[in-house]
Design a protein around this motif. Structure first.
Motif, PDB file in Angstrom:
ATOM      1  N   GLY A  12      36.280  40.159  42.893  1.00  0.00           N
ATOM      2  CA  GLY A  12      36.710  40.280  41.499  1.00  0.00           C
ATOM      3  C   GLY A  12      37.546  39.087  41.062  1.00  0.00           C
ATOM      4  N   TYR A  54      35.126  36.285  40.447  1.00  0.00           N
ATOM      5  CA  TYR A  54      34.423  36.456  39.170  1.00  0.00           C
ATOM      6  C   TYR A  54      35.331  36.067  38.004  1.00  0.00           C
ATOM      7  CZ  TYR A  54      31.573  39.561  42.135  1.00  0.00           C
ATOM      8  OH  TYR A  54      30.814  40.102  43.140  1.00  0.00           O
ATOM      9  N   GLU A  55      36.590  36.487  38.084  1.00  0.00           N
ATOM     10  CA  GLU A  55      37.533  36.183  37.005  1.00  0.00           C
ATOM     11  C   GLU A  55      37.728  34.676  36.858  1.00  0.00           C
ATOM     12  OE1 GLU A  55      42.193  37.053  35.726  1.00  0.00           O
ATOM     13  OE2 GLU A  55      41.315  38.070  37.470  1.00  0.00           O
ATOM     14  N   THR A  56      37.808  33.982  37.991  1.00  0.00           N
ATOM     15  CA  THR A  56      37.969  32.530  37.965  1.00  0.00           C
ATOM     16  C   THR A  56      36.744  31.856  37.346  1.00  0.00           C
ATOM     17  OG1 THR A  56      39.389  32.580  39.929  1.00  0.00           O
ATOM     18  CG2 THR A  56      38.337  30.479  39.394  1.00  0.00           C
ATOM     19  N   ARG A  76      34.538  33.118  35.229  1.00  0.00           N
ATOM     20  CA  ARG A  76      34.459  33.385  33.788  1.00  0.00           C
ATOM     21  C   ARG A  76      35.543  32.640  33.015  1.00  0.00           C
ATOM     22  NH1 ARG A  76      33.431  39.137  35.742  1.00  0.00           N
ATOM     23  NH2 ARG A  76      31.171  39.412  35.503  1.00  0.00           N
ATOM     24  N   LYS A  77      36.768  32.655  33.559  1.00  0.00           N
ATOM     25  CA  LYS A  77      37.893  32.030  32.855  1.00  0.00           C
ATOM     26  C   LYS A  77      37.691  30.534  32.690  1.00  0.00           C
ATOM     27  CE  LYS A  77      42.924  31.420  33.217  1.00  0.00           C
ATOM     28  NZ  LYS A  77      44.135  31.750  34.007  1.00  0.00           N
TER      29      LYS A  77
END
Length: 287
Positions: A48, A51-53, A55-56
């Motif tokens: 997770g 994924y956040e990295t 997308r960000k």
């Protein structure tokens, strides 16, 4: 004609593969029984965060493929122990020892070798006749959190030489150079003679070095002594001790320095070199 290699011929892939083999031989790779729920929790949270990295920061396919290529190189160079010990282990150590009352510890690092020669205190670590570096007398007492001395405690020590290289991880060095286990006396006191190690860069010609260069980081670790201190009925203490005034105390690439671990040696009165006294307080094994 055979060319005799020396420590300056050390290569990242060779030392990395040696660290990998040592880890495999250590018994730490034995199967661990972990509930599926915890495996799922940890794996999902790590993924997770990835994924956040992505997308960000809008990670591109080119960047993704560069990451895959680099991860493959880490394995080929045998540098997973180095990568994990330098950038991850300090947090694992912090969490694992947060409830201890005795001395602060820190990371083991990738260059530990069990089974070093054992000596009664006072002792001198194995070293070459022309070993470089400032002579260092390192002494102290091992006791429990209740203040009682721990007779026969083991003080296992290893460190880099004055050029920043470790025996068994660089060519040309004697097998147990600057490695040994000193047995404390009946009052828990120990004394050992060695030389003050030098600051050094972690290997930069392998995968980890590629990351450091690409990120614009430095690769330096402050000079340090590695130690494992043990006694029956007590928890093992793994530590590194650093030296006052080292320029990399505040920006250690491994983030392993703690204020309690910094030594302030003083000049010896009757012998060349310096000396320092540092006591170890060990926590009892929990029931």
């Amino acid at each position: 004609m055979t060319t005799q290699l020396n420590e300056f011929d050390a290569k990242a892939a060779e030392s990395g593969n040696a660290a990998t083999e040592r880890f495999r031989e250590s018994g730490k790779t034995e199967a661990l029984s972990v509930p599926k729920e915890r495996v799922s929790l940890l794996a999902n949270e790590v993924l997770g965060a990835v994924y956040e990295t992505v997308r960000k920061h809008k990670v591109s396919y080119d960047e993704f493929n560069a990451l895959k290529s680099w991860l493959i190189r880490v394995g080929e160079d045998g540098e997973w122990p180095l990568f994990l010990d330098v950038w991850v282990e300090h947090v694992i150590e912090e969490v694992s020892t947060e409830d201890r009352e005795g001395n602060k510890g820190t990371i083991e690092g990738p260059y530990y070798v069990p089974g070093s020669p054992q000596f009664e205190s006072p002792a001198t670590l194995p070293m070459r006749d022309d070993e470089g570096g400032t002579p260092l007398l390192f002494q102290g007492q091992v006791r429990g959190v209740d203040g009682r001395p721990l007779p026969g405690a083991h003080v296992e020590i290893w460190h880099a030489d004055d050029n920043g290289f470790y025996s068994q991880f660089a060519p040309g060095l004697p097998e147990w150079n600057l490695r040994g286990t000193v047995v404390a006396d009946a009052q828990g006191n120990f004394a050992l003679n060695t030389v003050q190690p030098a600051p050094y860069q972690i290997p930069t010609d392998g995968a980890c070095g590629k990351l450091i260069g690409a990120a614009g980081w430095h690769a330096w670790r402050p000079a340090h002594l590695h130690l494992k201190v043990s006694a029956p009925g007590c928890q093992l203490l793994t530590a590194q001790l650093y030296f006052e005034g080292d320029q990399h105390l505040s920006d250690d690439i491994a983030s392993a320095v703690k204020p309690e671990l910094v030594l302030a040696p003083t000049a010896r009165a009757a012998s060349p070199g310096v000396e320092v006294t540092y006591d170890f307080v060990l926590d009892a094994v929990r029931p």
